[in-house]
Each structure stands twice: as C-alpha cells, then as structure tokens.
Design a protein around this motif. Structure first.
Motif, PDB file in Angstrom:
ATOM      1  N   PRO A  30       0.813  -1.226   0.000  1.00  0.00           N
ATOM      2  CA  PRO A  30       0.000   0.000   0.000  1.00  0.00           C
ATOM      3  C   PRO A  30       0.842   1.271   0.000  1.00  0.00           C
ATOM      4  CG  PRO A  30      -0.211  -1.173   2.104  1.00  0.00           C
ATOM      5  CD  PRO A  30       0.480  -2.092   1.155  1.00  0.00           C
ATOM      6  N   ALA A  31       2.046   1.222   0.574  1.00  0.00           N
ATOM      7  CA  ALA A  31       2.938   2.386   0.510  1.00  0.00           C
ATOM      8  C   ALA A  31       3.326   2.658  -0.941  1.00  0.00           C
ATOM      9  CB  ALA A  31       4.186   2.134   1.358  1.00  0.00           C
ATOM     10  N   ALA A  32       3.626   1.592  -1.674  1.00  0.00           N
ATOM     11  CA  ALA A  32       3.966   1.739  -3.090  1.00  0.00           C
ATOM     12  C   ALA A  32       2.761   2.222  -3.894  1.00  0.00           C
ATOM     13  CB  ALA A  32       4.470   0.407  -3.643  1.00  0.00           C
ATOM     14  N   LEU A  33       1.588   1.685  -3.582  1.00  0.00           N
ATOM     15  CA  LEU A  33       0.370   2.094  -4.282  1.00  0.00           C
ATOM     16  C   LEU A  33       0.046   3.567  -4.048  1.00  0.00           C
ATOM     17  CD1 LEU A  33      -1.995  -0.979  -3.795  1.00  0.00           C
ATOM     18  CD2 LEU A  33      -1.450   0.105  -5.977  1.00  0.00           C
ATOM     19  N   ALA A  34       0.326   4.055  -2.844  1.00  0.00           N
ATOM     20  CA  ALA A  34       0.044   5.461  -2.528  1.00  0.00           C
ATOM     21  C   ALA A  34       0.805   6.390  -3.476  1.00  0.00           C
ATOM     22  CB  ALA A  34       0.424   5.761  -1.081  1.00  0.00           C
ATOM     23  N   ILE A  35       2.002   5.987  -3.861  1.00  0.00           N
ATOM     24  CA  ILE A  35       2.792   6.791  -4.790  1.00  0.00           C
ATOM     25  C   ILE A  35       2.355   6.551  -6.228  1.00  0.00           C
ATOM     26  CG2 ILE A  35       5.121   7.092  -5.751  1.00  0.00           C
ATOM     27  CD1 ILE A  35       6.213   6.811  -2.934  1.00  0.00           C
ATOM     28  N   HIS A  36       2.180   5.286  -6.604  1.00  0.00           N
ATOM     29  CA  HIS A  36       1.849   4.969  -7.993  1.00  0.00           C
ATOM     30  C   HIS A  36       0.465   5.459  -8.404  1.00  0.00           C
ATOM     31  CE1 HIS A  36       4.931   2.049  -9.787  1.00  0.00           C
ATOM     32  NE2 HIS A  36       5.509   2.672  -8.781  1.00  0.00           N
ATOM     33  N   PHE A 215      -5.093  22.085 -10.519  1.00  0.00           N
ATOM     34  CA  PHE A 215      -3.694  21.667 -10.370  1.00  0.00           C
ATOM     35  C   PHE A 215      -3.212  21.836  -8.921  1.00  0.00           C
ATOM     36  CE2 PHE A 215      -2.259  22.346 -15.062  1.00  0.00           C
ATOM     37  CZ  PHE A 215      -2.673  21.058 -15.365  1.00  0.00           C
ATOM     38  N   LEU A 216      -3.546  22.964  -8.317  1.00  0.00           N
ATOM     39  CA  LEU A 216      -3.088  23.230  -6.950  1.00  0.00           C
ATOM     40  C   LEU A 216      -3.710  22.263  -5.944  1.00  0.00           C
ATOM     41  CD1 LEU A 216      -3.054  27.142  -6.816  1.00  0.00           C
ATOM     42  CD2 LEU A 216      -1.094  25.590  -6.997  1.00  0.00           C
ATOM     43  N   VAL A 217      -5.005  22.013  -6.082  1.00  0.00           N
ATOM     44  CA  VAL A 217      -5.679  21.098  -5.157  1.00  0.00           C
ATOM     45  C   VAL A 217      -5.121  19.681  -5.311  1.00  0.00           C
ATOM     46  CG1 VAL A 217      -7.878  19.994  -4.580  1.00  0.00           C
ATOM     47  CG2 VAL A 217      -7.790  22.458  -5.024  1.00  0.00           C
ATOM     48  N   MET A 218      -4.954  19.237  -6.552  1.00  0.00           N
ATOM     49  CA  MET A 218      -4.435  17.884  -6.778  1.00  0.00           C
ATOM     50  C   MET A 218      -2.988  17.767  -6.307  1.00  0.00           C
ATOM     51  SD  MET A 218      -6.199  16.850 -10.427  1.00  0.00           S
ATOM     52  CE  MET A 218      -5.944  15.083 -10.220  1.00  0.00           C
ATOM     53  N   ALA A 219      -2.211  18.842  -6.461  1.00  0.00           N
ATOM     54  CA  ALA A 219      -0.831  18.821  -5.970  1.00  0.00           C
ATOM     55  C   ALA A 219      -0.809  18.617  -4.458  1.00  0.00           C
ATOM     56  CB  ALA A 219      -0.115  20.110  -6.341  1.00  0.00           C
ATOM     57  N   ALA A 220      -1.708  19.300  -3.737  1.00  0.00           N
ATOM     58  CA  ALA A 220      -1.764  19.176  -2.276  1.00  0.00           C
ATOM     59  C   ALA A 220      -2.195  17.765  -1.856  1.00  0.00           C
ATOM     60  CB  ALA A 220      -2.723  20.221  -1.701  1.00  0.00           C
ATOM     61  N   VAL A 221      -3.237  17.252  -2.509  1.00  0.00           N
ATOM     62  CA  VAL A 221      -3.724  15.908  -2.171  1.00  0.00           C
ATOM     63  C   VAL A 221      -2.665  14.857  -2.478  1.00  0.00           C
ATOM     64  CG1 VAL A 221      -5.446  14.141  -2.737  1.00  0.00           C
ATOM     65  CG2 VAL A 221      -6.141  16.534  -2.495  1.00  0.00           C
ATOM     66  N   TYR A 222      -2.077  14.958  -3.662  1.00  0.00           N
ATOM     67  CA  TYR A 222      -1.053  13.985  -4.050  1.00  0.00           C
ATOM     68  C   TYR A 222       0.165  14.052  -3.130  1.00  0.00           C
ATOM     69  CZ  TYR A 222      -3.409  12.894  -8.495  1.00  0.00           C
ATOM     70  OH  TYR A 222      -4.286  12.460  -9.457  1.00  0.00           O
ATOM     71  N   PHE A 223       0.520  15.254  -2.708  1.00  0.00           N
ATOM     72  CA  PHE A 223       1.700  15.395  -1.845  1.00  0.00           C
ATOM     73  C   PHE A 223       1.496  14.648  -0.527  1.00  0.00           C
ATOM     74  CE2 PHE A 223       4.533  17.700   1.108  1.00  0.00           C
ATOM     75  CZ  PHE A 223       5.719  17.591   0.395  1.00  0.00           C
ATOM     76  N   VAL A 224       0.313  14.763   0.044  1.00  0.00           N
ATOM     77  CA  VAL A 224       0.029  14.060   1.306  1.00  0.00           C
ATOM     78  C   VAL A 224       0.145  12.551   1.106  1.00  0.00           C
ATOM     79  CG1 VAL A 224      -1.775  13.539   3.001  1.00  0.00           C
ATOM     80  CG2 VAL A 224      -1.425  15.898   2.217  1.00  0.00           C
ATOM     81  N   PHE A 225      -0.462  12.037   0.046  1.00  0.00           N
ATOM     82  CA  PHE A 225      -0.428  10.595  -0.207  1.00  0.00           C
ATOM     83  C   PHE A 225       0.995  10.117  -0.501  1.00  0.00           C
ATOM     84  CE2 PHE A 225      -4.964  10.723  -0.351  1.00  0.00           C
ATOM     85  CZ  PHE A 225      -5.388   9.407  -0.182  1.00  0.00           C
ATOM     86  N   MET A 226       1.722  10.856  -1.335  1.00  0.00           N
ATOM     87  CA  MET A 226       3.053  10.404  -1.745  1.00  0.00           C
ATOM     88  C   MET A 226       4.051  10.464  -0.599  1.00  0.00           C
ATOM     89  SD  MET A 226       3.286  11.993  -5.609  1.00  0.00           S
ATOM     90  CE  MET A 226       4.812  11.126  -6.040  1.00  0.00           C
ATOM     91  N   VAL A 227       3.990  11.526   0.199  1.00  0.00           N
ATOM     92  CA  VAL A 227       4.892  11.616   1.356  1.00  0.00           C
ATOM     93  C   VAL A 227       4.556  10.513   2.357  1.00  0.00           C
ATOM     94  CG1 VAL A 227       5.527  13.016   3.351  1.00  0.00           C
ATOM     95  CG2 VAL A 227       5.408  14.057   1.086  1.00  0.00           C
ATOM     96  N   GLY A 228       3.258  10.275   2.571  1.00  0.00           N
ATOM     97  CA  GLY A 228       2.865   9.183   3.462  1.00  0.00           C
ATOM     98  C   GLY A 228       3.372   7.844   2.980  1.00  0.00           C
ATOM     99  N   GLY A 229       3.274   7.607   1.667  1.00  0.00           N
ATOM    100  CA  GLY A 229       3.786   6.356   1.109  1.00  0.00           C
ATOM    101  C   GLY A 229       5.286   6.240   1.244  1.00  0.00           C
ATOM    102  N   ALA A 230       6.003   7.327   0.940  1.00  0.00           N
ATOM    103  CA  ALA A 230       7.469   7.296   1.012  1.00  0.00           C
ATOM    104  C   ALA A 230       7.959   7.036   2.437  1.00  0.00           C
ATOM    105  CB  ALA A 230       8.038   8.608   0.495  1.00  0.00           C
ATOM    106  N   LEU A 231       7.338   7.699   3.418  1.00  0.00           N
ATOM    107  CA  LEU A 231       7.763   7.516   4.798  1.00  0.00           C
ATOM    108  C   LEU A 231       7.378   6.146   5.350  1.00  0.00           C
ATOM    109  CD1 LEU A 231       6.951  11.025   6.328  1.00  0.00           C
ATOM    110  CD2 LEU A 231       9.137  10.174   5.462  1.00  0.00           C
ATOM    111  N   SER A 232       6.471   5.461   4.672  1.00  0.00           N
ATOM    112  CA  SER A 232       6.050   4.130   5.127  1.00  0.00           C
ATOM    113  C   SER A 232       6.911   3.005   4.562  1.00  0.00           C
ATOM    114  CB  SER A 232       4.587   3.889   4.727  1.00  0.00           C
ATOM    115  OG  SER A 232       3.736   4.848   5.325  1.00  0.00           O
TER     116      SER A 232
END
Length: 566
Positions: A30-36, A215-232
């Motif tokens: 799921p960490a990988a999926l959060a980024i992909h 673009f700005l809203v999706m950047a914010a949402v994606y950033f939360v998911f991707m950082v969460g995935g990376a740190l996991s």
C-alpha cells in the motif's frame, strides 16, 4: 561551514528504513500504491487538453494570429494553445520517466526507497504547482517545464522506488508483489481523471476554466499521499526470508538465478538488450492503441454503435456526440483491463515463469491484432472490444512482469537500478507506438482509404512488432557464469554501502541479533531500535487508504463502460 551541515536528516537514510522484527511485509504494497496511484495521473492528463485549449476564451478558443511565430506562441497571453502543443507534455512524461529512471536508478539502490519516494513527491507535486502558475500566467513553456520535465523526473523516481524493495520482501511472489504496485500506475488515471473533472467544474467561472485551481488542489492531495507512502517504506535486513520459505534449488539450466549481476555489467549483456526489446515492442503495440482507442472505435463502427447503417462521416453532430460517449466507455474499459492485467498476469508469472508469460503475450497478441480487422469488417462490436481488452491486459501485464523477469535473470541486488535502465525502452515506445498508429492512419486516409478500413494495415504492422518481440523473448538465456558477482565482492559492497549510510545516521555500532522467523533485528548494544509485531488494524487501515480511492475509480469507470453495451 561544514559540508555535513547540509547532510539530509538521519531518518531519510536507507539504514533507518530497515524493518524491525515483527514488521508485516503487507504494509509495503500500500505504501507503493500510494505513490503509484498519484503519478499514474500522467495517463489521464488528456482530461485537461480541451479546457486548456480555451483558457483565454473560456467559452470558445481564441486563435493565435496566422503570422505569429512558433516561438512567440510560447509567451503569448492573448490567444489559446493548440491541443497538439499541449500534447507534448504527454511525450515529455514518458521520455523523462525512462531517462530519469535510467540516470538515478543506481542512486536509488544506495539511497533507499524513502529518499527516492520523497524526491518523487516534490518533483511531481512541485511540477503541478509550476504548471498551475503557467496556466494562470498563460505560459505554455511553464507547463512543459513543470509537469513535463520536473514532473517527468518525479514519475521516473516514483515508478522505480518500490520495485527492488517489493522483490526483496516477496521473494516467493515476485510477480504478484510488483504487479500490486505497478497496477497503481495504470489505475491512477481512473481516480485522477474524474477527480480533475469534478474540480474543474467546481472552480469554473465566466473568467476561468478552473484548471490552475485544480492543479493546486491535486498537488496538495497527491503530496500528502506520496509523502505518506514514502515515509512508510521499509526494507528487509540482509538475508531476510519469509517465515517457513526456503529458496528453491536452482537447476543447471534454470531461468531463475540465486546469484547477482552488477548494474555496470548487466546493461552490457545480450540478456539486457533482448529484454529491452521485449518491453519496447510489447509497449509500442499497446500504447499506440491506447492513444487512438476512442477515435478508432468511432471511425471503424460509425453509426452501427447506435443502430444506424451510416459511416462516421455521414453522422451529424448529435449522433457523433452519442458515439463519442460510447467510445469513452470503451476507453474506460481498456483502462480496467490494463490495471487488471498488471496484477493478474504478473501473479500468474510466479507459476508460469516470466519467459512463458511473455510468450503468451506475444503469441496471443499477434493473433488478436491480426484478427482485429476481421472482427471490424464483420461488424461485431463485442469481438472487437473483447480482443482489445485482452490486448490491453497483455500491455499492462508486460509492465508488471518485467521487474520480476529482471530479478530472475540478474538477481535482486541491483534490480531497481537495472529496471531503471530498462525503462528507456518505455521512453522509446512512447514515441514509436503513437507515431506508427497516428501517421499510418493519416497516410491511409490521405490515400483515399475509407476511415473504417484505415486501421487494417496498422494492426498488421503492430502484430509484426509482437512477432519480433516473441523472437527476442525466445532468445533470452541465463547469464554467463563469469558475469555474476563473486560472493566476497558482494559482501564488500554491502559493507561499504552500510558504512556510507551510517555516516549520516544519528546512531552507530549496530549488531545483528539472532534471526527470529527470518527477520533480523538491528540493535544498539542490547536495545532493539524497534520491536513488536505490526498490529493487524494498521495493515487493514493502510490498505483502506489506497483501496477506497481505487474502488471509487473502478466504480466510475464501470459506469461509463456499461454505455458501450447499450
């Protein structure tokens, strides 16, 4: 000022991502999926083309003066962009994806997936922010630079960040593990495209098409998911194996090695370039179809899609709108087959073997491409759609199976870096496939061939690419014995890499405790760095975080696909 002042925080080092005893490996997918799932929106970027083509006019495009130079259009703020110019972002995505994966794949092996995932998050989401500024200021070069170049680098690093880690966590199910993650890249557009449509409708106004805000809203949402995935992300300790699993005894002619080939050696071998050709040819055939799926269905069947015996050219505007909605369902169905194939075929490859799995892709794919013109002339929408659904499952399955194929041939030690180099095949296919389909179609129509027959020769050529891919796949053999890394060299590399990482850590003098169920525990003196089993609710929660958005995307896509069969 000391250079060490600029050293990254210790928790970013690869050493700090080593899992403790009791860590549940099912937290890694799921960490990988959060980024992909986030970077997979690259497939769905075409949802922005039409709104951006009227960003100035809002209700209708404002054409640039006929005498305006190409350079001037890059900075013009008074006229709208052409879709052909916006489409260059799609090309940049996949060229930069392959290039960045090749350039920084070796760095990933030493830096670890956490650093790579975080860099990917900053590049992909930062690229969206730059693109938002480009839309607001109406500077198309900022879109190319932001999402195309910087975002493309994020795509490459995000795409390969989990591959090596998942293969090491799932030595018993290599194909399934990589299939789960890479499935997310295929499914990202299923979530992102409808989300983007909803956001653009929300932000649209008489003076704005709502793209830069989206673009700005999706950047914010994606950033939360991707950082969460990376740190996991967590990596297994050297020598770890699943509890109760023992590596199968290697046969003399086995296609699965238990040795390792160095990156600098691997990419010079015939096996690497044969697999490069295998991926390139499989992707070229599939990506060409994806890019033209909607117009292909409309032009081949025309009025028959709505029960009228009329060609596409004979339809009026209202009828063309009806079949366009049906074609959108076709495109959505192909997306489902793409992501389903990534998981299913990669999982089957654990039993069938990678070479046999690719042989199935090429043999059946050749037959299906060759039969597509026949199904079209028969007027059978069901057979036509069914053939392409299977073809797209092969396309997705090829992406998900290739990392495990590389691990089988070259070992797991540097598979992430080797996979990064191999993804230049994707960048090549991203140009070759669409060019073949698009230019051949235009040539056929210009030669007077009816639109419903304009794709016949193209399908036969794509079938030929798969036949060539089959030959390359059959030629793959185990790596020569002298090319494998010697055991003592492998140990030296591992120690050197660990020492380099420890130099940036805030603790040192680690030892390895006795293994408990195949999991090594890092200790400082006699105190474990981390211990205890992963709570089951945490595993379930991690899967829900990525599973719920994915299920929503599947549901939206299925609703559109149902229209196809009405």
């Amino acid at each position: 000022m000391s250079v060490t002042a600029f050293a990254p925080p210790p928790f970013l080092s690869r050493e700090r991502t080593i899992a403790s005893a009791g860590f549940n490996r099912w937290l890694v997918p799921p960490a990988a999926l959060a980024i992909h799932l986030c970077i997979g929106m690259a497939y769905g970027f075409s949802v922005f083309w039409l709104p951006l083509s009227r960003a100035v006019g809002v209700s209708a495009p404002v054409a640039c003066p006929a005498d305006m130079s190409a350079v001037a259009t890059l900075f013009a703020t008074s006229c709208d962009w052409q879709i052909s110019a916006l489409g260059w972002m799609y090309t940049l995505f996949f060229v930069l994806l392959g290039s960045s994966a090749a350039i920084w794949g070796g760095w990933l092996e030493t830096a670890g997936p956490r650093k790579a995932g975080l860099v990917s998050a900053f590049c992909w989401c930062g690229g969206l922010v730059i693109s938002a500024a480009g839309v607001y200021l109406h500077q198309i070069w900022m879109l190319w630079l932001g999402s195309g170049v910087i975002g493309g680098i994020g795509l490459g690093l995000g795409y390969i960040s989990p591959v090596s880690t998942l293969i090491k966590w799932f030595p018993d199910r290599r194909g399934m593990a990589t299939g789960m993650a890479i499935m997310g890249f295929g499914g990202g557009a299923m979530i992102g495209a409808p989300l983007a449509n909803m956001l653009m409708q929300h932000f649209a106004s008489p003076t704005s098409v709502g793209v830069w805000q989206t673009f700005l809203v999706m950047a914010a949402v994606y950033f939360v998911f991707m950082v969460g995935g990376a740190l996991s992300y967590r990596v297994p300790r050297e020598g770890w194996a699943p509890k109760g699993w023992t590596p199968p005894v290697a046969a003399a002619n086995a296609m699965v090695t238990h040795r390792h080939v160095h990156l600098n050696v691997a990419w010079r071998t015939p096996q690497f370039w044969l697999l490069w050709a295998v991926l390139c040819l499989n992707v070229s055939a599939g990506i060409g179809v994806i890019g033209m799926a909607s117009p292909m269905l409309q032009e081949v069947f025309g009025g028959r899609l709505i029960g009228l015996d009329l060609t596409f050219s004979q339809l009026d505007a209202g009828q063309k709108a009806q079949i366009a909605a049906i074609a959108a369902g076709f495109t959505g169905l192909l997306s489902l087959c793409n992501i389903g194939g990534r998981f299913l075929w990669a999982s089957f490859s654990d039993t069938l073997g990678r070479k046999m799995t690719y042989a199935i892709f090429f043999v059946l794919g050749f037959g299906l491409y060759a039969l597509v013109p026949t199904t079209a002339h028969m007027g059978s929408v069901v057979l036509f759609v069914g053939a392409f659904c299977i073809i797209l499952s092969f396309y997705g399955g090829g992406f998900a199976t290739i990392p495990a194929y590389l691990a089988d041939i070259f070992g797991t030690h540097m598979v992430g870096a080797i996979h990064g180099r191999l993804l230049t095949a994707w960048a090549t296919a991203g140009v070759l496939g669409p060019v073949l389909v698009n230019y051949l179609r235009e040539y056929q129509i210009a030669s007077g061939i009816p639109r419903d027959a304009a794709y016949d020769q193209t399908m036969y050529i794509l079938a030929g690419l798969l036949a060539l891919g089959l030959v390359c796949n059959l030629l793959v053999r185990p790596v020569a014995e002298h090319l494998y890394m010697k055991d003592e060299d492998l140990k030296k590399m591992s120690k050197a890499a660990l020492a380099k990482e420890d130099a940036h850590a805030d603790f040192e003098d680690f030892e390895e405790e006795a293994k408990d169920g195949g999991v090594a525990v890092l200790v400082r003196g006699s105190t474990p760095v981390a211990s205890g089993s992963t709570p089951l609710p945490l595993v379930v929660a991690a899967w829900l975080v990525v599973g719920v958005p994915l299920a929503w995307g599947v549901w939206i896509t299925l609703q559109k696909a149902v229209i196809l069969f009405h």
